[in-house]
Design a protein around this motif. Structure first.
Motif, PDB file in Angstrom:
ATOM      1  N   ASP A 681       7.091  -2.693  12.415  1.00 22.35           N
ATOM      2  CA  ASP A 681       7.687  -3.100  11.148  1.00 22.35           C
ATOM      3  C   ASP A 681       7.053  -4.372  10.599  1.00 22.35           C
ATOM      4  N   LYS A 702      -4.620  -3.491   5.467  1.00 22.67           N
ATOM      5  CA  LYS A 702      -4.325  -3.261   4.054  1.00 22.67           C
ATOM      6  C   LYS A 702      -5.222  -2.204   3.418  1.00 22.67           C
ATOM      7  N   LEU A 705      -4.428   3.722   4.667  1.00 23.38           N
ATOM      8  CA  LEU A 705      -3.350   4.349   3.909  1.00 23.38           C
ATOM      9  C   LEU A 705      -2.051   4.409   4.700  1.00 23.38           C
ATOM     10  N   GLN A 706      -2.142   4.622   6.016  1.00 24.36           N
ATOM     11  CA  GLN A 706      -0.935   4.735   6.835  1.00 24.36           C
ATOM     12  C   GLN A 706      -0.330   3.383   7.200  1.00 24.36           C
ATOM     13  N   LYS A 708      -0.966   0.209   5.416  1.00 27.07           N
ATOM     14  CA  LYS A 708      -0.998  -0.879   4.430  1.00 27.07           C
ATOM     15  C   LYS A 708       0.391  -1.345   3.992  1.00 27.07           C
ATOM     16  N   ALA A 709       1.425  -0.504   4.242  1.00 31.66           N
ATOM     17  CA  ALA A 709       2.779  -0.905   3.847  1.00 31.66           C
ATOM     18  C   ALA A 709       3.410  -1.876   4.844  1.00 31.66           C
ATOM     19  N   ILE A 710       2.788  -2.070   6.021  1.00 30.24           N
ATOM     20  CA  ILE A 710       3.353  -2.975   7.032  1.00 30.24           C
ATOM     21  C   ILE A 710       3.141  -4.421   6.582  1.00 30.24           C
ATOM     22  N   PRO A 711       4.216  -5.221   6.497  1.00 36.20           N
ATOM     23  CA  PRO A 711       4.043  -6.636   6.135  1.00 36.20           C
ATOM     24  C   PRO A 711       3.243  -7.373   7.218  1.00 36.20           C
ATOM     25  N   ASP A 733       1.095 -11.098   3.624  1.00 31.15           N
ATOM     26  CA  ASP A 733       2.319 -11.235   2.827  1.00 31.15           C
ATOM     27  C   ASP A 733       2.963 -12.606   2.999  1.00 31.15           C
TER      28      ASP A 733
END
Length: 760
Positions: A681, A702, A705-706, A708-711, A733
């Motif tokens: 997470d 970043k 694609l799999q 890059k959403a992880i902060p 972030d």
């Protein structure tokens, strides 16, 4: 053709093989003569020496001719009763055997070797044995050899034993030998194993056709009922119908289909039986090609025991049985070190000196037994001695003195449990180190080999009567008896040799000790571990029937692994993993099930290490009441990436204390590998690290694609505006300076990014 032309690589290889074979014949014969002389043993030695002399003459190695010629003279003199072969002459002749083997090994650089110490040693041997022939008596204990024919001249005896005829007899009476590489044999066994698995697919296919036949039969009955009903209706109305004629045609076609299907089913059943039998025979023959007699490994052991015993001042004889027992080549190659250690252990620790044996009412000559046999589908090898055994109370005291157990525990140990302490690394009953033993490494080598080979060992000791080490190994490494289980919905296999027990545990039997789950097993508290956490697989389905467990480990390190289901015992054909994959964590090999489904064979030793690592880092998850491997309330997962041990541990403790599940990585590359194998997470990373720095890691995350959403939070000593800007431009972030943050600062930043550890 001159000698140089004959001395090519292939001829030299043949010469070496000849020397290796005949040297073993001479060694065994000489040891037999030393114990109880017989004309047959002496004749065997004569033939062996003559064969080597003929081979040496063919390849032009004069040193081999000289050595075997003087040895022949000695054997002939013994046959004629002119000399007696006692221990001193036996020692000289055994030295000659060793010399012949050295000559064979150095055949390619023979001139160089003979020009140095080799020539001096050869001349010394020739002169020494020649001088010995001039003496009628041996200065040591004499052994009289019965004479074959005292009046027969030496030349005549020699001519009666031509090397060529002997080799021809061997060729006629023995199977033809061909050289095949180990890789080709392994490939042959692998392919035949696949053929065997494929053949087992046919019964399932045959069963599906039988179901089709039953369905077809049901359709035929329904059609027959319809035909009778329609026929009755038409007869009552007295009107013909085109539909009725079409129905009759359908009946005939269905009857033909049924007949054809029945014929094809019979043919398929016959083919399935033949194919299964042929595939099994093919696999058995391929497997047999990997087998070698146990005698191939133990050749020369009797000589080693005799020489080592004499160096210790003991009279010892090695009694070998089961030499024809067939053993897998791979197993046989790894048996040498363990067997040598066990034999040396028996010589040094077990067999007493002659005065002690006389006082105990035993023969002065000690006996060490080495036995191989097939038993209950396993290879059983036993090393025993008729020595003094081991003092169990002395062993018990040594175990306590080394701090392995306390006095109370040692008093409760059974004899078998106590004797297994001998297998621990560095454990020795000797206070001093000698050339033979005292370092405490011998039995550890045996134990480690057995672990690698999926084998077990049992130790038995009888005070004053001797010891016995019983090794049990699989007949082949190509097949493995396995316990098949389901973990995370996928099948996995545990080699049965590593499974202590399987059981189903009720939730009420689980206890909490020091924050970890345990259960009672054989009067001990055993740790409970989710197999899915080790393998990083998905959660198991909840079960109300209890928790299925596989108990693995030894008396010092035992765990119960929770699995979805126990699927039963299977014999699997081992398929080694591609070497390009390297060592895969917790996995030993692969296999195909009978229906063709692939299954991974687990590496139990590796899994035990993985459990220890999880416990050491406080990352062991709890088992859910219904069988889930995750904690009752899943916590959010944080990956901490930092090359500083101090910073890693500080951040881990802070986050763990707040309820987060924390994984650590020692540098950017380690962190990148973790991200690709586990879900997270949040990522907390340093900047300056070896192999891959934090900026590179953030950039990779970043741009994926799999992922890059992880902060991503950067925690670094670099607090300059340009450093902060560089990190944020890479995609971070949050940027936090190590020099300024305190406990709550980090935790608040984490909660800002991903929230609390547990979602309400």
């Amino acid at each position: 053709m001159n000698a140089d032309d004959m001395r090519d690589a292939s001829m030299l290889d043949l010469f070496r093989q000849e020397v290796e074979t005949q040297a073993q014949v001479m060694s065994s014969g000489l040891l037999a003569i030393e114990r109880s002389a017989s004309p047959q043993d002496l004749e065997a030695c004569m033939r062996a020496a003559h064969s080597i002399k003929g081979a040496a003459r063919i390849v032009g190695i004069q040193a081999g001719v000289d050595v075997t010629h003087v040895m022949e003279d000695c054997f002939v003199s013994a046959q004629q009763g002119k000399i007696q072969l006692g221990p001193r002459r036996i020692d000289q002749l055994l030295h000659g055997v060793d010399l012949l083997q050295r000559i064979a090994k150095s055949a390619e650089d023979l001139q160089l070797w003979q020009a140095g110490d080799g020539r001096k040693e050869i001349d010394s041997f020739l002169q020494g044995l020649h001088n010995s022939l001039l003496q009628a008596d041996d200065d040591a204990r004499d052994t009289q050899v019965p004479t074959a024919n005292p009046t027969m001249p030496a030349a005549v005896v020699s001519e009666l034993l031509p090397a060529g005829d002997f080799q021809q007899d061997k060729a006629e009476n023995a199977d033809r030998m061909l050289r095949v590489t180990a890789a080709h044999l392994n490939q042959l066994v692998s392919l035949s194993g696949e053929s065997l698995v494929e053949s087992r697919w046919l019964p399932a296919f045959n069963e599906s056709l039988l179901r089709l036949k039953r369905l077809q039969h049901g359709a035929a009955q329904a059609l027959e009922t319809l035909h009778e009903t329609l026929h009755e209706a038409l007869r009552e109305n007295g009107v013909a119908s085109a539909q009725f004629a079409a129905l009759q045609d359908s009946r005939q076609q269905l009857d033909a289909c049924q007949k054809m299907l029945a014929e094809r089913l019979a043919e398929l059943e016959s083919f399935e039986r033949r194919n299964s039998s042929r595939a099994q025979r093919l696999y058995d023959q391929a497997l047999a090609s990997r087998m070698r007699p146990f005698a191939d490994r133990v050749a020369g052991y009797d000589r080693m025991v005799r020489d080592l015993g004499r160096s210790l001042g003991k009279q010892v004889r090695l009694a070998i049985s089961g030499e024809a027992t067939q053993v897998d080549r791979d197993i046989l190659e790894q048996l040498e070190a363990p067997l040598v250690h066990l034999l040396r252990n028996a010589l040094d620790h077990g067999i007493e000196a002659a005065p002690q044996r006389r006082a105990a009412g035993k023969d002065e000559e000690g006996v060490i037994g080495l036995t191989a046999r097939h038993h209950a589908g396993l290879l059983q090898i036993t090393v025993s001695d008729d020595g003094n055994g081991i003092d169990l109370e002395q062993l018990r005291a040594a175990v306590v003195a080394r701090g392995l157990v306390d006095n109370a525990t040692s008093a409760r140990l059974s004899d078998a449990e106590l004797l297994h302490f001998l297998l621990l690394p560095g454990f020795s009953m000797r206070d001093t180190v000698t050339e033979i033993s005292g370092r405490g490494v011998g039995l550890d080598v045996v134990h480690n080999m057995l672990k690698r080979m999926r084998g077990t060992i049992q130790i038995f000791s009888e005070s004053g009567r001797g010891m016995r080490f019983q090794l049990q190994l699989p007949l082949t490494l190509s097949l493995v008896r396995s316990l098949l289980v389901s973990i995370g919905g996928e099948p996995y296999a545990f080699p049965l040799a590593y499974v202590n027990r399987t059981m189903v545990l009720d939730q009420e039997q689980i206890e909490m000790l020091e924050g970890r789950q345990h259960f009672a097993f054989e009067a001990r508290q055993i740790g409970l571990v989710a197999a899915s956490q080790i393998l990083q697989s998905k959660e198991s389905a909840a079960s109300d029937d209890g928790i299925a467990l596989v108990v693995i480990g030894d008396m010092h390190q035992t765990y119960g692994l929770q699995v979805d289901r126990l699927l039963g015992e299977h014999m699997l054909v081992v398929q080694p993993l591609d070497t390009r994959l390297g060592k895969i964590k917790d996995v030993a090999a692969a296999a195909l099930m009978e229906d063709g489904t692939p299954v991974l064979i687990l590496d139990v030793e590796d899994m035990l290490h993985s459990v220890d690592k999880l416990i050491a880092h406080g990352q062991l998850d709890k088992i859910h009441e219904g069988g889930s491997q995750l904690q009752l309330q899943a916590s959010k997962r944080v990956l901490v990436v930092d090359d500083s041990l101090t910073v890693r541990e500080l951040e881990r403790k802070l986050l763990s204390s707040r309820g987060y599940t924390v994984r650590i990585a020692v540098d950017g590359m380690d962190g990148w590998n973790a991200l690709r194998s586990e879900p997270f997470d949040l990522v907390i990373t340093d900047i300056d690290m070896p192999r891959m720095d934090g900026i590179e890691l953030v950039t990779l995350i970043k741009s994926n694609l799999q992922l890059k959403a992880i902060p991503v939070m950067i925690v670094s000593y670099k607090d300059r505006p340009e450093d902060r800007q560089r990190g944020l431009e890479a995609g971070a972030d949050y940027y936090l300076a190590k020099a300024s943050f305190h406990d709550e600062t980090l935790l608040e930043a984490v909660e800002d990014l991903i929230g609390a550890a547990h979602d309400s």
